[in-house]
Design a protein around this motif. Sequence first.
Motif, PDB file in Angstrom:
ATOM      1  N   ASP A 328       0.832  -1.209   0.000  1.00 53.25           N
ATOM      2  CA  ASP A 328       0.000   0.000   0.000  1.00 53.25           C
ATOM      3  C   ASP A 328       0.863   1.253   0.000  1.00 53.25           C
ATOM      4  N   GLU A 331       2.092   1.788  -3.509  1.00 55.15           N
ATOM      5  CA  GLU A 331       1.025   2.334  -4.348  1.00 55.15           C
ATOM      6  C   GLU A 331       0.823   3.815  -4.050  1.00 55.15           C
ATOM      7  N   ALA A 332       0.882   4.186  -2.775  1.00 57.19           N
ATOM      8  CA  ALA A 332       0.696   5.583  -2.396  1.00 57.19           C
ATOM      9  C   ALA A 332       1.793   6.462  -2.985  1.00 57.19           C
ATOM     10  N   GLN A 336      -1.414   6.092  -6.211  1.00 55.55           N
ATOM     11  CA  GLN A 336      -2.497   5.141  -6.414  1.00 55.55           C
ATOM     12  C   GLN A 336      -3.106   4.738  -5.072  1.00 55.55           C
ATOM     13  N   PRO A 337      -4.413   4.439  -5.054  1.00 58.09           N
ATOM     14  CA  PRO A 337      -5.034   3.970  -3.809  1.00 58.09           C
ATOM     15  C   PRO A 337      -4.573   2.554  -3.477  1.00 58.09           C
ATOM     16  N   ARG A 402      -8.515  -0.880  -5.949  1.00 57.49           N
ATOM     17  CA  ARG A 402      -9.634  -0.678  -5.034  1.00 57.49           C
ATOM     18  C   ARG A 402     -10.351   0.630  -5.354  1.00 57.49           C
ATOM     19  N   ASP A 403     -11.654   0.570  -5.387  1.00 62.22           N
ATOM     20  CA  ASP A 403     -12.468   1.768  -5.593  1.00 62.22           C
ATOM     21  C   ASP A 403     -12.653   2.454  -4.241  1.00 62.22           C
ATOM     22  N   PRO A 404     -12.037   3.624  -4.041  1.00 62.55           N
ATOM     23  CA  PRO A 404     -12.140   4.277  -2.728  1.00 62.55           C
ATOM     24  C   PRO A 404     -13.572   4.583  -2.310  1.00 62.55           C
TER      25      PRO A 404
END
Length: 472
Positions: A328, A331-332, A336-337, A402-404
Motif C-alpha cells: 500500500d 502504491e501511495a 495510487q489507492p 480498489r475503488d475508494p
Amino acid sequence: MTDIVDTGQGQPVRVNTDAQARHDLAVGRLAASYRAIPSDAPVRLAKKTSNLFRARAASDAPGLDVSGLGGVIVVDAQARTADVQGMCTYEHLVEATLPHGLAPLVVPQLKTITLGGAVTGLGIESTSFRSGLPHESVVEMDILTGAGEIVTARPEGEHADLFHGFPNSYGTLGYATRLRIALEPVEPFVALRHLRFHDVESLVATMGAIADTSEHDGVRVDYLDGVVFSATESYLTLGTKTAAPGPVSDYTGQQVYYRSIQHDSPVPKVDRLTIHDYLWRWDTDWFWCSRAFGAQNPRIRRLWPRRYRRSSFYWKLIGLDHRYAIADRLEARKGQPPRERVVQDIEVPLGRTAEFVHWFLREIPIEPIWLCPVLSHGSWSLYPLRPGETYVNVGFWSSVPRDPSGPEGAANRLIEEQVTALDGHKSLYSDSYYDQSQFWRLYGGDTYAALKRRYDPESRLLDLYSKAVQRK
C-alpha cells in the motif's frame, strides 16, 4: 523399538513404538495446554506457519502446544495407509511415503500445508477429478474437541457426525491430532501433455470427457488440471504415471513451470518430471505469485537462493507486507489507492465453469487462473457438494485496484455473488463477506449448530462465521 501390531486395515505391521509413545506425549501436552487457556480467551494453535489469507484479531493468550505433532507415526505399505499427526506437512508426509512407492490420494500444491489443515480447511490437486478432496481419503481421525476430549471419529459409529462435519470447520469443532489416510501407488515419473485451447468451452468439454473416462486419445490420465491465460489461450495438463526412464525437466532452478505450459501448436507439448517434482511443481513459484516479488525476473532469479524459492519463504514476505503495509505504501508513492486482495478458490459445477470463467475474465483483472476438476464422493455437512457430480475449482491469487468510494472487499463480494448464482461454493481460507443468513445456508446451518452443541457445548472455540467472516 518396534512391535508387531494390527492396524485394522490389513496384515499386521511393524510399528515404531517410540514414535507412538512420542505421539502420546505430544497429545498429552496439547490437551494440557488447552485446559490452561482461560475460558474467555480465544483458542489458537501455537505454530509459526499458516496458509490462511484472512486477517484475524490479535490475542495475547497462549496458543495450543502442537509441538511434537508434526510427523508420520507409521506407514503401512501393505494396507496402503498411513497414521499421520495433524500438524504434519505434506512435504514431510510425502518424504515418508514415496520410498514405499506410495503417495496420499490428494497432495495439495504447497509444501507447508498440513494434513490436519487440508482436512479441516479443504485442499485440492490434480488427482481430485478421481479422488475428491483430501478429507475423502481419511479412514479415521483422533480429534481434540471443544469440550477438551479426545475422540476417534470414523465414517460410522458414535462420532460419525463429527467425521462428516469436520471438513471445512477450520478448527471451530476441534483439532485433529492423528489421521489415518489411504495411500495409492505411484511411479517414479509423470509424463505430461499440455493441450492448447483457443476457447474456454472446448477446454471444459475436454476436461469433462477426461473426468468421465480417465483417458484422452487412448492414453490413461492420472493427473488433470488446467491454466487459463485469457479467453483465447488456455491449457489442460494431462499427467500419466510411468516407470520408463528418460530425461526430466527441472523447474526448481531458472525455468518457471507455468511458463513451460504455453505453446502455440495443435500438437500437445510434452514434458516429464519425477513424481517428487511433479507433486511440488507449483510450490517453487507459488503457482505464479512469485512474480510479485520479482522472483521470475531472470536477473533477480539468478541471485535468488534456491532454498528461498518456495511457498514458505513467500509467506514470510507476505507477513512482512501485512505488518508494514509495504504494498500500500508503494502504491501511495505512485499516487495510487491501496489495492484489494483477491485470493480465492471456488468450485462451480462443470456445466457452469465456462460461464464463470468468462464472467471472471470480464470483471476481475487477474490472470492466469487455475482450473482443477473435483469429483465429490460423499456427503460432507459443511461443504455440501453433490456426491457423484464433477465440479471445477477455479483458483485466483492476486489483487485488483480498489475503488475508494466502494464498499470494503467490493471485488470479493462480486465473486461471492456470482459463485452463489452459479450453484457453487468457495473455500474459507481467505476474506469472506457473506451475511449470516446466507453463510449458514451455504455452510452447514442447523447441522453445524448441532455439532457445536455436542462437541463444544461451552463455546470455547469460535464459531465458523465468527472465524471466517468476522475475522475473530
